[in-house]
Enzyme design. Structure first.
Site, short mmCIF file in Angstrom:
data_model
loop_
_atom_site.label_atom_id
_atom_site.label_comp_id
_atom_site.label_asym_id
_atom_site.label_seq_id
_atom_site.Cartn_x
_atom_site.Cartn_y
_atom_site.Cartn_z
N ARG A 54 25.65 -18.83 44.27
CA ARG A 54 24.29 -18.85 43.75
C ARG A 54 24.12 -17.82 42.66
NH1 ARG A 54 19.63 -16.19 43.95
NH2 ARG A 54 20.42 -14.59 45.39
N VAL A 55 23.49 -18.23 41.56
CA VAL A 55 23.01 -17.31 40.55
C VAL A 55 21.52 -17.55 40.41
CG1 VAL A 55 25.16 -17.05 39.27
CG2 VAL A 55 23.64 -18.95 38.72
N SER A 56 20.80 -16.57 39.92
CA SER A 56 19.35 -16.64 39.97
C SER A 56 18.72 -17.53 38.91
CB SER A 56 18.75 -15.23 39.85
OG SER A 56 19.15 -14.44 40.96
N SER A 57 19.41 -17.74 37.79
CA SER A 57 18.82 -18.55 36.74
C SER A 57 19.89 -19.34 36.00
CB SER A 57 18.05 -17.67 35.74
OG SER A 57 18.91 -16.73 35.14
N GLN B 3 22.62 -17.58 33.77
CA GLN B 3 23.59 -16.66 34.35
C GLN B 3 24.89 -17.40 34.65
OE1 GLN B 3 21.54 -14.95 37.74
NE2 GLN B 3 20.88 -13.20 36.52
#
Length: 211
Positions: A9-12, A15
């Protein structure tokens, strides 16, 4: 037969998940068993995570890079960890703290292992939750300062033409849901990559500040 999964998972959307993917590849996770979300860790309402959750069965193993990649909400992280390891009977290994956070080790220790697991998990989940709150606070402070300086962060799409704004309103939700690729969204807006992600960042920061 055990299936090995990887969750990234990355936040946006701007990224890069490459570092996490490299770790999963090093662990031998097959591409078909990799699930990647580009979404906030504030809750578990993420499309790829939901698919992973449905796929997990007893005896399976999930690798994650760090506990905050699983999530940043203190209570929900603990609840989700226990659901996977105790209700489903699958296991989780946190690569950043692999020597400590390997649910298989706690399982082998019986009731004492559960007690130790609960204590360690509560501590790290609390730290992750506090970091999320700090990020939101820094965002609010940054937006407030920008407004004081006369920067109109509240209307990042106002610099677009009427036609572009219409496209933004129609396509943005579909892009966030993964129905439209970023390159297609850029083409429809007729903007360069740098400008596109700047608009997204400002737009989402403003939305977050109003919640």
């Amino acid at each position: 037969m055990m299936t090995v999964f990887g969750y990234v998972r990355v936040s946006s959307s701007d990224q890069n998940e490459g570092r996490q993917l490299e770790k999963m590849n090093a662990k031998g996770v097959a591409a078909r068993n990799l699930f990647v979300d580009k979404a906030s860790g504030k809750d578990f309402d993420r499309p790829e995570y939901k698919v992973l959750r449905r796929a997990l069965q007893e005896g399976d193993l999930v690798y994650i890079d760090a506990l905050d990649r699983l999530g940043r909400n203190y209570d929900e992280v603990i609840s989700e960890w226990k659901y996977i390891t105790r209700e489903l009977g699958a296991d989780i290994v946190v690569l950043e703290n692999e020597a400590l956070f390997d649910s298989r080790k706690f399982r082998d220790m019986g009731d004492m292992g559960k007690l130790m697991e609960d204590q360690f998990l509560s501590l790290l989940a609390y730290v992750a939750d506090q970091e999320r709150k700090k990020i939101r606070q820094r965002q609010r402070e940054g937006i407030a300062l920008a407004k004081q300086q006369g920067k109109h962060l509240g209307r990042p799409v106002e610099e677009l033409t009427d036609e572009q704004r219409k496209t933004w309103r129609e396509v943005y939700p579909r892009w966030k849901d993964g129905q439209v690729k970023a390159v297609e969204f850029m083409r429809l807006l007729d903007v360069k990559k740098t400008k596109f992600y700047r608009l997204v960042k400002e737009y989402e920061a403003e939305k977050q500040s109003t919640k």
